[in-house]
Design an enzyme around this catalytic site. Sequence first.
Site, short mmCIF file in Angstrom:
data_model
loop_
_atom_site.label_atom_id
_atom_site.label_comp_id
_atom_site.label_asym_id
_atom_site.label_seq_id
_atom_site.Cartn_x
_atom_site.Cartn_y
_atom_site.Cartn_z
N PRO A 194 56.44 31.18 77.92
CA PRO A 194 57.45 31.49 76.89
C PRO A 194 56.92 31.95 75.54
O PRO A 194 57.10 31.28 74.52
CB PRO A 194 58.20 30.16 76.77
CG PRO A 194 57.15 29.13 77.03
CD PRO A 194 56.26 29.73 78.09
N CYS A 195 56.32 33.14 75.50
CA CYS A 195 55.85 33.66 74.22
C CYS A 195 57.03 34.01 73.30
O CYS A 195 56.84 34.16 72.09
CB CYS A 195 54.96 34.88 74.43
SG CYS A 195 55.68 36.21 75.40
N HIS A 196 58.24 34.09 73.87
CA HIS A 196 59.41 34.37 73.04
C HIS A 196 59.77 33.19 72.13
O HIS A 196 60.55 33.34 71.19
CB HIS A 196 60.62 34.71 73.93
CG HIS A 196 61.02 33.62 74.87
ND1 HIS A 196 60.42 33.46 76.11
CD2 HIS A 196 61.95 32.62 74.77
CE1 HIS A 196 60.98 32.43 76.73
NE2 HIS A 196 61.89 31.90 75.93
#
Length: 366
Positions: free
Chosen positions: A321-323
Amino acid sequence: MKITDSKQIATYYKALVEKNENFVGIFFVGVKTTSIFCIANCRARKPKLENVTFYTTFKEALSEGFRPCKICKPTQNANQAPKEVEKAIELVKQNPKEKISDYRLKENDVSAKVVRNWFKKNYGMTFHAYQRMYRINTAFQELQSGKQTTETAFEIGYESLSGFGYTFKKIMGNSPKNSKTDTEKTTVLISRLTTPLGAMFVCATENGICLLEFADRKMLETEFADIQKRLNAVILTGENKHILQAKKELEEYFEGKRTVFEVNLEPIGTEFQKMVWEGLHQIEYGKTRSYQEQSEHLGNPKAIRAVASANGMNKISVIIPCHRVIGKDGKLTGYGGGLERKKWLLMHEDKYNPNKEESKNELRLF
């Protein structure tokens, strides 16, 4: 882009009123009175011409503040394979050693033209090229298990060993004979899926998922090349247990039923990048962390730029989850899939966060 040509607008509006299937994915229409956007075949009541704006991509409609229509689900269905294409793909899967001809498609009430056009637009290859990759993948697996080249070649529809050998080497980078003993060569399978945020490609080795990216990501070709180089791999069309599991878990995620992914992963990158990506896994669903906080969490508070760069090189979107990493001031910043998607993902997780009352997310979405 926003459509401004009056003739094109008239054509698109006529298609919208007639619910013309041929224009699905060609344009997206924003309705000013409801702030939603749709695709051509939406069943909802049709708005007046003066109340609509046409766009060439759904990302533009999202950036203008329009929300996806709950009836036609434009971000998902605009990229969904038509029933004829789904039937053609199923024929390939059911007959992995057989070449599906135009005549065979016609026998199954499938238009070869529709299939060809869809594959060229959504896969960047012809339907027959897709089949060749699928058949060569089958052949590669059989040769690895000890099957004879001659038997394998004729079983998958080649009338000559030379033709089979040429195609095999072109795709695999090695001859059928050498592939039997080339245990160092890695096979990476690639498949396509549709999501509420558009089409995505998913790749997997026998160990796990190594890529999950939106089909319109600009760095996609570079990422494919990096995987092939680092793994000494060939990328072939197909599915394995990891891809099937990833598709199921992603469907549950987008439905708000899953907050943690369990599918096996095989991230491809440097040791530093892998460390940063592992840190991303520790950001809980529904929460965010700034780049500075992420650097501090990794024990190197001065490595903000290096950490941000590693985030940008993440090849497994959503699952890693780089978001969930945002600017220090709480604003959105940098995302390979586009800020509109990043905003959507964070709002989606905030909506379905089971621990929402405990979350202190101060994200500024607007």
